[in-house]
Design a protein around this motif. Structure first.
Motif, mmCIF file in Angstrom:
data_model
loop_
_atom_site.group_PDB
_atom_site.id
_atom_site.type_symbol
_atom_site.label_atom_id
_atom_site.label_comp_id
_atom_site.label_asym_id
_atom_site.label_seq_id
_atom_site.Cartn_x
_atom_site.Cartn_y
_atom_site.Cartn_z
ATOM 1 N N VAL A 20 0.840 -1.200 0.000
ATOM 2 C CA VAL A 20 0.000 0.000 0.000
ATOM 3 C C VAL A 20 0.875 1.249 0.000
ATOM 4 O O VAL A 20 0.592 2.229 -0.693
ATOM 5 N N THR A 24 0.840 4.224 -2.855
ATOM 6 C CA THR A 24 0.452 5.593 -2.477
ATOM 7 C C THR A 24 1.649 6.519 -2.304
ATOM 8 O O THR A 24 1.484 7.712 -2.046
ATOM 9 N N ASP A 25 2.858 5.947 -2.395
ATOM 10 C CA ASP A 25 4.090 6.732 -2.266
ATOM 11 C C ASP A 25 4.177 7.426 -0.903
ATOM 12 O O ASP A 25 4.476 8.617 -0.804
ATOM 13 N N VAL A 31 0.776 4.331 6.529
ATOM 14 C CA VAL A 31 -0.284 3.365 6.247
ATOM 15 C C VAL A 31 -0.767 2.722 7.549
ATOM 16 O O VAL A 31 -1.970 2.546 7.769
ATOM 17 N N TRP A 34 -3.079 4.954 9.280
ATOM 18 C CA TRP A 34 -4.403 4.969 8.662
ATOM 19 C C TRP A 34 -5.271 3.847 9.241
ATOM 20 O O TRP A 34 -6.481 3.995 9.354
ATOM 21 N N PRO A 41 -6.735 9.189 4.858
ATOM 22 C CA PRO A 41 -5.751 9.594 3.833
ATOM 23 C C PRO A 41 -6.289 10.725 2.948
ATOM 24 O O PRO A 41 -7.494 10.984 2.894
ATOM 25 N N LYS A 44 -6.342 11.546 -3.056
ATOM 26 C CA LYS A 44 -5.577 10.826 -4.081
ATOM 27 C C LYS A 44 -5.117 9.463 -3.577
ATOM 28 O O LYS A 44 -5.020 8.499 -4.341
ATOM 29 N N HIS A 45 -4.837 9.380 -2.263
ATOM 30 C CA HIS A 45 -4.436 8.105 -1.680
ATOM 31 C C HIS A 45 -5.642 7.178 -1.523
ATOM 32 O O HIS A 45 -5.536 5.966 -1.740
ATOM 33 N N ARG A 46 -6.779 7.748 -1.124
ATOM 34 C CA ARG A 46 -7.987 6.934 -0.966
ATOM 35 C C ARG A 46 -8.379 6.289 -2.296
ATOM 36 O O ARG A 46 -8.754 5.123 -2.341
ATOM 37 N N LYS A 48 -6.474 5.430 -4.796
ATOM 38 C CA LYS A 48 -5.543 4.340 -5.149
ATOM 39 C C LYS A 48 -5.790 3.097 -4.302
ATOM 40 O O LYS A 48 -5.761 1.978 -4.799
ATOM 41 N N ILE A 49 -6.006 3.312 -3.003
ATOM 42 C CA ILE A 49 -6.244 2.163 -2.117
ATOM 43 C C ILE A 49 -7.549 1.473 -2.475
ATOM 44 O O ILE A 49 -7.620 0.237 -2.544
ATOM 45 N N GLU A 57 -14.660 3.805 -1.598
ATOM 46 C CA GLU A 57 -14.162 4.756 -0.602
ATOM 47 C C GLU A 57 -15.178 4.971 0.502
ATOM 48 O O GLU A 57 -14.816 5.113 1.675
#
Length: 247
Positions: A20, A24-25, A31, A34, A41, A44-46, A48-49, A57
């Motif tokens: 993860v 998400t970098d 993580v 979270w 997050p 943009k992270h949400r 991707k996850i 989401e």
């Protein structure tokens, strides 16, 4: 408060904190926060996850989406509405069943119309063998809820029970297939739910009408939508109350 939904989703999909973090970098410790501290997050992270975990989401972070946006997205999740289930085109069923690869959930009393499709149970076996998780929920033939529904739909004494037994004969080859689980429920069936990955048919029920003559919704799951998720959570609630089917 820990985000148990996120924790469970990652575990269920075999995703590690490191994986993860790479997507998400961010640092793996971020993580972890979270999950353990319930930190939300950035959008943009949400995105991707949710994409990598194939979850919405709105399910993973219910408080991250405004009620207004949830309402707008829910409307977008409704692909089409049919005046009764029998009006659903055959090619729609063919497409959503054929495309499904990961999740197949069925909540009904008998759903005899599904096994009238010549290859339906064989297709389920093939999909289970290639990794799909298949959960089938049928009405307990001997339950009070089945008896009452039969009376409400004016089907005649024992007719719905007989329909369930008839349908179950087609599902016998699935009883010992890895990846397939069948249970009986004794709940009031407000809606029949047919989920195939991220698409779903919801057959609503109206007093005095048989399911085939009641309206049906075709839904497609969106990342921050709540309509699809509502029926998915309803399925989970019934699944958790149901018992293994013996037939």
């Amino acid at each position: 408060m820990p985000n148990e939904r996120l924790r469970d989703t990652l575990l269920r999909n075999g995703l590690t904190l490191q994986q993860v973090a790479e997507v998400t970098d961010v640092d793996p410790k971020t993580v972890e926060r979270w999950i353990t501290k319930g930190r939300i997050p950035y959008p943009k992270h949400r995105h991707k996850i949710a994409a990598m975990a194939r979850e919405s989401e709105s399910y993973l972070w219910p408080d991250s989406v405004s009620p207004e946006r949830k309402a707008q997205t829910a409307a977008a999740e409704l692909v089409s509405m049919f005046p009764h289930r029998n009006a659903i085109p055959t090619d729609l069923w063919d497409r959503i069943i054929g495309k499904s690869e990961k999740t197949i959930d069925v909540l009904a009393h008998a759903a005899l119309f599904l096994v009238e499709r010549p290859r339906f149970t064989k297709d389920l076996i093939t999909k289970a063998e290639t990794g799909a998780k298949i959960r089938l929920l049928f009405g307990d033939p001997d339950s009070g809820s089945v008896r009452i529904r039969g009376e409400e739909e004016d089907l005649g004494d024992g007719t719905l029970k007989a329909r369930i037994h008839n349908a179950l004969t087609y599902y016998r080859p699935l009883r010992n297939v890895d990846g397939v689980e069948i249970r009986f429920h004794d709940t009031t069936l407000y809606n029949s739910v047919f989920r195939f990955d991220d698409e779903m048919i919801v057959n609503t029920h109206a007093y005095g009408l048989q399911g085939a003559h009641a309206p049906a919704l075709h839904l497609r799951r969106l990342s921050v939508g709540g309509l699809f998720e509502t029926y998915a959570e309803s399925f989970e609630a019934v699944w958790n109350l149901a018992k293994p089917a013996v037939f």
